[in-house]
Design a protein around this motif. Sequence first.
Motif, PDB file in Angstrom:
ATOM      1  N   TRP A   1      -5.634  -1.576  -8.745  1.00 14.52           N
ATOM      2  CA  TRP A   1      -5.525  -0.872  -7.464  1.00 14.52           C
ATOM      3  C   TRP A   1      -6.820  -0.966  -6.671  1.00 14.52           C
TER       4      TRP A   1
ATOM      5  N   ASP B   1      -4.163   6.931   0.899  1.00 18.26           N
ATOM      6  CA  ASP B   1      -3.751   6.695  -0.489  1.00 18.26           C
ATOM      7  C   ASP B   1      -3.827   7.987  -1.288  1.00 18.26           C
TER       8      ASP B   1
ATOM      9  N   LEU C   1       0.826  -1.202   0.000  1.00 18.92           N
ATOM     10  CA  LEU C   1       0.000   0.000   0.000  1.00 18.92           C
ATOM     11  C   LEU C   1       0.863   1.256   0.000  1.00 18.92           C
TER      12      LEU C   1
ATOM     13  N   VAL D   1       1.743   4.047  -3.109  1.00 20.38           N
ATOM     14  CA  VAL D   1       1.312   5.421  -2.861  1.00 20.38           C
ATOM     15  C   VAL D   1       2.492   6.390  -2.948  1.00 20.38           C
TER      16      VAL D   1
ATOM     17  N   SER E   1      -0.767  10.177  -2.822  1.00 20.17           N
ATOM     18  CA  SER E   1      -0.725  10.221  -4.275  1.00 20.17           C
ATOM     19  C   SER E   1      -0.895  11.632  -4.822  1.00 20.17           C
TER      20      SER E   1
ATOM     21  N   TYR F   1      -8.212   4.707   1.799  1.00 21.69           N
ATOM     22  CA  TYR F   1      -8.315   5.482   0.564  1.00 21.69           C
ATOM     23  C   TYR F   1      -7.877   6.929   0.778  1.00 21.69           C
TER      24      TYR F   1
END
Length: 416
Positions: free
Chosen positions: A329, A349, A223, A227, A353, A346
């Motif tokens: 993903w 993430d 993860l 990211v 990102s 999320y």
Amino acid sequence: MNWSDSLAPLRNRNFAWYFASRLVNTFGNMMATVALAFAVLDITDSPTALGQVLAAHTIPMVALLLYGGVIADRIPRTLVLQFSNVASAISQGAIAVLVLAGHAEIWMLVCLSIVHGAVSGVGFPAMASALPQLVPRSDLQPANALVSLTRNGMMVIGPTLGALLVVTVGSGWALAVDALTWALAALLLVPVTIPPRESAGEPADTVRELREGWSFFWATPWLWIVVVGFGVLNLIHAGAWTTLGPAIADDTIGRQGWGFVLSAEAAGFLVTTVVLLRVRLERPLLLGMLGVLLMAPPMLILGVSPHLVGLVVAAFAAGAGTEVFGMGWNLAMQENIEDRMLSRAYSYDALGSFVAIPIGQIAFGPLAAVFGYRPVLIASAVAYAAIVALVLCSASVRNLPRAPATPAATVTTTTP
């Protein structure tokens, strides 16, 4: 997987309404992407100004992502989405009115983009994590593929239609349509009901929940590695492709040509989505990262020789590869992270990102002014490929398998 299995999620009433909401919202957004870029360039022919407007949306969105994740793990996700959609309709509508009236100035677009970015940051984790609550686990890939199909289908026609409106009646009309679709998307979510999640019995504590989310994020190697990689990849993409791309197109292939390029990229998304409706995606992150690598060639062509045909072909391939990653993903997240933690995962993430995107949006205009467009774009393509290779050095990324297709414990079923 046959076609009946591929379309099974649409027989679920809740998913069908969610699907319709995403469809109309995406249609407006695809036109608005092109329209806003050229609305800014009409006010001031400066990619630096365009980067500032784009960054004004991204910075508050990133700043509120973690809070949005906590909210979406605490209260009904459809309510969060409805609030976000209505607020977005108002902010985008204000931008459209200013552009149509001829009174828009850069500082006004910056202020309204800040508002739009803030509500997007609150809504994004809810949007991303709602889908697993609407379908059983066995339907996750076709459900994700159907959502991607709507997005990618609209991406094929949206940029071209948006560019057509820009060169005929002006960018304000495309922005006005986007505002209307945000409002309609909120209405379409009204019939969606998601069963309440089990409470842990502890009082709400934002700081504790954020720490819990961070502990999970850092303890999951695949993860955080992906990211972190995308933090750099998105910086490059936002600067080289999204910010410098329209400015270069204005002087080479033209605005309509840039619309064709973006539509070709969307066509790659669309074709791949149709394939993924039938083909089970194994090793989701390995194949996804290899797909992302295809974004480097269009950046290289844009810098070396920005001809329309070459860019269209390369953009199509890049879209196909990016869609493979998007599907991989989402499956990795939805199959390997429990529901109570999913919105926060999320949000971390998205934070990692997206956090560097404003740097790319702001910095690449001045960099191109100092060093020239061609060297900056060539360096961007090389760096992009190198980052993908580094991410693939991780065995946790390369070897992550699909989870067994077992039904989810709690899913709203089809109603008459």
